[in-house]
Design a protein around this motif. Sequence first.
Motif, short mmCIF file in Angstrom:
data_model
loop_
_atom_site.label_atom_id
_atom_site.label_comp_id
_atom_site.label_asym_id
_atom_site.label_seq_id
_atom_site.Cartn_x
_atom_site.Cartn_y
_atom_site.Cartn_z
N GLN A 50 116.81 -137.90 66.96
CA GLN A 50 117.80 -138.08 65.90
C GLN A 50 117.14 -137.98 64.52
OE1 GLN A 50 121.13 -138.42 65.73
NE2 GLN A 50 121.35 -138.12 67.94
N GLN A 51 117.56 -136.97 63.75
CA GLN A 51 117.07 -136.74 62.39
C GLN A 51 115.60 -136.33 62.32
OE1 GLN A 51 119.41 -136.71 59.96
NE2 GLN A 51 120.79 -137.20 61.67
N ALA A 52 114.96 -136.09 63.46
CA ALA A 52 113.56 -135.66 63.45
C ALA A 52 113.48 -134.19 63.03
CB ALA A 52 112.94 -135.84 64.83
N ARG A 53 112.44 -133.86 62.28
CA ARG A 53 112.19 -132.47 61.92
C ARG A 53 111.29 -131.85 62.98
NH1 ARG A 53 110.60 -131.00 55.95
NH2 ARG A 53 111.37 -129.01 56.79
N VAL A 54 111.83 -130.87 63.70
CA VAL A 54 111.12 -130.29 64.83
C VAL A 54 111.07 -128.77 64.68
CG1 VAL A 54 110.97 -130.12 67.34
CG2 VAL A 54 112.01 -132.15 66.29
N ILE A 55 109.92 -128.18 64.92
CA ILE A 55 109.80 -126.72 64.94
C ILE A 55 109.45 -126.27 66.35
CG2 ILE A 55 107.37 -126.75 64.17
CD1 ILE A 55 108.02 -124.08 62.69
N ASP A 56 110.17 -125.26 66.82
CA ASP A 56 109.98 -124.70 68.16
C ASP A 56 109.22 -123.39 68.01
OD1 ASP A 56 110.20 -124.21 70.87
OD2 ASP A 56 112.27 -123.48 70.75
N VAL A 57 107.94 -123.41 68.35
CA VAL A 57 107.06 -122.25 68.19
C VAL A 57 107.17 -121.35 69.42
CG1 VAL A 57 104.66 -121.50 67.92
CG2 VAL A 57 105.48 -123.55 66.73
#
Length: 237
Positions: A50-57
Amino acid sequence: MPLNQNITPAEIEKFSQHAQQWWDENGPLKTLHQVNPVRLAWISEHINLQQARVIDVGCGGGILTEALARAGAHATGLDMAADSIEIAKLHALAHHLPITYHVNTAEQMAEEAAHTFDAVTCMEMLEHVPDPASVIQACAKMVKTGGTVFFSTLNRHPKALALGIVAAEYLLNWIPKGTHQYKTFIKPSELAQYARLAGLEVIDVRGIAYHPWRDKQAPFVTTHDTDVNYMMACRKN
């Protein structure tokens, strides 16, 4: 290795050929849809999305990226296959998901967005680049201190050759022929070493197993057997 050269054009072309089929759940990439719930559940064990900033490489068409967004994350997808990214953008737009997508290498993105993300996911991507250690370094650079990096790949183990290539690609036709090369598989000990050199602490290693008697849409489960597919969670301390 220069930032823009840790790619194999043939690998990018391989996945670009299936760009239009990323979201066909019964198509050549159906196993990615089937394993997605297991990956998301495992990631959720380690972080609150929740509300986390995540990048999917290495996001491809955005299967995991969209799942992260639906779970409440501010999701970003990154891939060098422009055709796949276009499909990902269109699919997210059609489903009103505010995902940001980039055509870029992990190394270049790390230069532009260092210490930016609460978590980084890099699933089934390391075995498709010439220098996996470079990608791991980039993932470590993108994540904030205290953040978590999630990897998944295939073990360079005879069982992975038998099940991950011979059976999955040639006997059962689960995935397109030629998807994997055994020599590019990575042992858990090697991945752990790369992670430590990048300043990451390994906090969990989990295998993925196929149970055909389960739900047809979700036949994969986590296991302690890491001989074939496995996932590794790392924390940046």
